[in-house]
Design a protein around this motif. Structure first.
Motif, short mmCIF file in Angstrom:
data_model
loop_
_atom_site.label_atom_id
_atom_site.label_comp_id
_atom_site.label_asym_id
_atom_site.label_seq_id
_atom_site.Cartn_x
_atom_site.Cartn_y
_atom_site.Cartn_z
N UNK A 112 -9.35 -67.99 -51.95
CA UNK A 112 -9.56 -67.35 -50.61
C UNK A 112 -8.58 -66.14 -50.43
N UNK A 113 -7.33 -66.73 -50.48
CA UNK A 113 -6.24 -65.69 -50.16
C UNK A 113 -6.39 -64.49 -51.27
N UNK A 114 -6.73 -64.79 -52.46
CA UNK A 114 -6.83 -63.68 -53.75
C UNK A 114 -7.79 -62.67 -53.23
N UNK A 115 -9.08 -63.11 -52.63
CA UNK A 115 -9.95 -62.31 -52.03
C UNK A 115 -9.60 -61.40 -50.78
N UNK A 116 -8.92 -62.23 -50.01
CA UNK A 116 -8.23 -61.42 -48.81
C UNK A 116 -7.27 -60.25 -49.15
N UNK A 117 -6.57 -60.77 -50.07
CA UNK A 117 -5.53 -59.83 -50.86
C UNK A 117 -5.90 -58.59 -51.27
N UNK A 118 -7.09 -58.82 -52.16
CA UNK A 118 -8.00 -57.66 -52.70
C UNK A 118 -8.49 -56.90 -51.54
N UNK A 119 -9.08 -57.55 -50.65
CA UNK A 119 -9.83 -56.70 -49.37
C UNK A 119 -8.55 -55.73 -48.80
N UNK A 120 -7.33 -56.41 -48.54
CA UNK A 120 -6.24 -55.61 -48.02
C UNK A 120 -5.91 -54.42 -48.97
N UNK A 121 -5.68 -54.74 -50.33
CA UNK A 121 -5.31 -53.71 -51.33
C UNK A 121 -6.43 -52.73 -51.45
N UNK A 122 -7.59 -53.27 -52.09
CA UNK A 122 -8.44 -52.26 -52.71
C UNK A 122 -9.71 -52.17 -51.61
N UNK A 123 -9.85 -52.39 -50.54
CA UNK A 123 -10.57 -52.44 -49.40
C UNK A 123 -12.12 -52.97 -49.77
N UNK A 124 -11.63 -54.11 -50.94
CA UNK A 124 -12.92 -54.78 -51.59
C UNK A 124 -12.52 -56.22 -51.94
N UNK A 125 -13.15 -57.30 -51.72
CA UNK A 125 -12.72 -58.48 -52.20
C UNK A 125 -13.07 -58.59 -53.88
N UNK A 126 -13.70 -57.65 -54.25
CA UNK A 126 -13.97 -57.42 -55.52
C UNK A 126 -13.14 -56.23 -56.10
N UNK A 127 -12.19 -56.10 -57.11
CA UNK A 127 -11.63 -54.95 -57.45
C UNK A 127 -12.67 -53.81 -57.99
N UNK A 128 -13.78 -54.35 -58.49
CA UNK A 128 -14.79 -53.42 -59.00
C UNK A 128 -15.93 -53.15 -58.22
N UNK A 129 -15.66 -53.59 -56.87
CA UNK A 129 -16.75 -53.69 -56.02
C UNK A 129 -17.31 -52.21 -55.49
N UNK A 130 -18.55 -52.04 -54.80
CA UNK A 130 -18.97 -50.86 -54.70
C UNK A 130 -18.02 -50.06 -53.67
N UNK A 131 -17.19 -50.88 -52.70
CA UNK A 131 -16.41 -50.18 -51.76
C UNK A 131 -15.00 -49.88 -52.29
#
Length: 529
Positions: A112-131
């Motif tokens: 959970x926190x890894x996805x939250x961290x990616x959302x905070x840093x990459x603006x997406x819970x997936x580093x290669x996500x559309x956003x």
């Protein structure tokens, strides 16, 4: 949404990281403001060591948060680098791509926190996500890694973190809390595996998990020290972490860690918060929290600052290794020096050890009514004092102390963080013969008059102040009394007499009295577990 718009909106929308709920008191989200305070400390040190250079304008500095939760450190580092590198890399997209692919790395503590961290840093819970604000990654994780890690069990405990197998040997779908950063015998090799290349980090920053239950929740095992030790093994240029302050004087299994920290001349700054709520609003961490700046090239005394509410004491230059524990209160040092200069024996030479008679606080092998030959047994149960009776033959440990007069002192006393503080629970004289449970430690002498003399000494502010410089949590162990000097037990002791004996100045007396409130022995009991 464009990269430019994504970064511009951050200054206008409410920051979600200021209001998300903590996972627990052991896995606490770092407020953005506090994360930035730590990063400011880092930046100041970097500038001092590099001719005034701006760390955020260096495209080659590499950062790691090995225990990221909300991603706040990585996000704020990214924001600072985005501004600082604007001249070197004018194109915003190119700049962000470089920062996120080459400079900023993290290891999540849970899925959970890894996805939250990616959302905070990459603006997406997936580093290669559309956003996502970068297109440099061809996988979900980017440079914020997380995969389920298993504990390595031996005799019911994890060999890496000490977690209890009964609590943490979990099936698929449940978090193991086997944090990857500290579950490795060779962290350098492990990081190469995680991030796909040789990794040398200039800065390691974070707020590690604090503790884990080891055996079904009956006790907690600190683990934050393992993150600190593992980070040091990577030999970064700098490290800054926020951790509980318990390590300074107590903590299960922290003796070696405390020694290594106090003797480590690379700790350049230590900022201490005796009340954790000053850092983490609404969160209680016993003994408060601190953050430190470790500088691999520094060799000297440490700059220590204490922050309580709106009061800031320091910075004061201190030798962390002066004593076997760290005296948090810089203003107490001169008083302690005056007392120890007398080279008197410690009062703990007549203080019983924990569980002196072998009984824990919940021992109930006694009876309520006295029978012929019984001796009284004293205890504290549910914060209330009481006594029962037990046969002498049932006392199988420390039987030689049965027939002594005792001054019983509660093993635990909280009373909150406000000052002035009582420091210790009230003493109670127990006659000869008598025994007690683990609820109490006790001073032992041969007569009632001697016991009364000890009781008067214990109740002085002077006595309790000397205890306070070693008592960092609610528990007062045998070693907590180590700096209280022995006296003669033939008089009623008062603060005035003790101040005169040890040459305590008026200013020092005023300081003691600002920290320790009077103790009245005749207004009831106020034990707190």
């Amino acid at each position: 949404m464009s990269v430019q718009a994504g970064f511009a909106l951050r200054g206008r929308n409410p920051d979600v990281l200021t209001c998300i709920a903590n996972l627990s008191n052991d896995e606490v989200f770092t407020p953005p403001e506090f994360a930035n305070t730590m990063l400011d400390t880092l930046a100041t040190a970097w500038a001092s060591d590099n001719g005034g250079a701006n760390i955020w304008a260096d495209r080659n500095v590499r950062f790691l948060d090995p225990c990221t939760k909300s991603g706040v450190f990585l996000r704020e580092i990214t924001n600072r680098l985005t501004e600082g590198l604007s001249e070197q890399i004018p194109d915003l997209q190119e700049r962000v791509d470089h920062i996120l692919s080459q400079q900023v790395f993290g290891i999540g503590i849970t899925h959970l926190t890894s996805m939250l961290a990616r959302r905070s840093v990459y603006c997406s819970k997936h580093a290669n996500g559309a956003h996502a604000i970068t297109r440099r990654f061809n996988n979900d994780t980017g440079n914020i890694w997380f995969e389920r890690t298993e504990h390595e069990w031996d005799k019911g405990k994890c060999v890496f973190c000490g977690a209890g197998q009964a609590s943490y040997d979990r099936g698929e779908g449940l978090e193991t809390h086997a944090y990857a950063f500290i579950h490795s015998n060779n962290i350098r090799t492990r990081l190469t595996e995680l991030f796909g290349g040789e990794m040398q980090f200039d800065v390691i920053v974070g707020n590690p998990p604090y503790q884990l239950g080891s055996d079904g929740g009956t006790r907690d095992v600190p683990i934050y020290q393992r993150f600190v030790e593992q980070a040091k093994s990577l030999q970064p240029r700098y490290m800054t972490m926020v951790i509980p302050s318990r390590w300074m004087a107590s903590g299960l299994g922290l003796t070696e860690f405390r020694r290594s920290m106090l003797e480590d001349r690379r700790i350049r700054e230590l900022i201490d918060f005796p009340a954790a709520s000053d850092v983490f609003p609404g969160v209680e961490v016993k003994a408060g929290v601190c953050y430190f700046l470790w500088d691999s090239t520094y060799d000297g005394d440490c700059s220590v600052t204490t922050v309580r509410g709106g009061d800031v004491i320091g910075p004061v230059t201190r030798n962390l290794g002066e004593y076997d524990v760290f005296v948090r209160d810089s203003q107490a040092v001169s008083i302690l020096h005056k007392v120890l200069r007398h080279n008197e024996s410690s009062i703990n030479t007549i203080l019983a050890r924990d569980k002196e008679f072998g009984w824990t606080s919940n021992f109930d092998g006694f009876h309520a009514r006295e029978k012929p030959g019984d001796i009284p047994l004293f205890f504290i149960r549910k914060m209330k004092r009481g006594n029962g009776y037990i046969e002498r033959k049932d006392v199988t440990k420390s039987a030689h102390l049965i027939d002594t007069w005792k001054v019983l002192v509660p093993q635990a006393f909280n009373g909150g963080d406000a000052i002035p503080h009582q420091i210790l629970g009230k003493p109670q004289i127990a006659p000869s013969p008598s025994v007690c449970t683990q609820s109490f430690l006790f001073f032992y002498v041969q007569s009632q008059n001697e016991a009364k003399s000890i009781q008067s000494y214990y109740s002085t502010r002077f006595f309790r102040f000397l205890v306070s410089v070693r008592k960092i949590t609610q528990h007062a162990t045998h070693s907590t009394y180590a700096w209280v000097p022995m006296q003669t037990w033939d008089r009623n002791w008062t603060d005035a007499v003790l101040y005169e004996k040890y040459g305590i100045s008026r200013e020092e007396q005023a300081y003691i009295e600002s920290q320790v409130r009077p103790m009245k022995l005749d207004d009831g009991e106020d034990e707190q577990a």
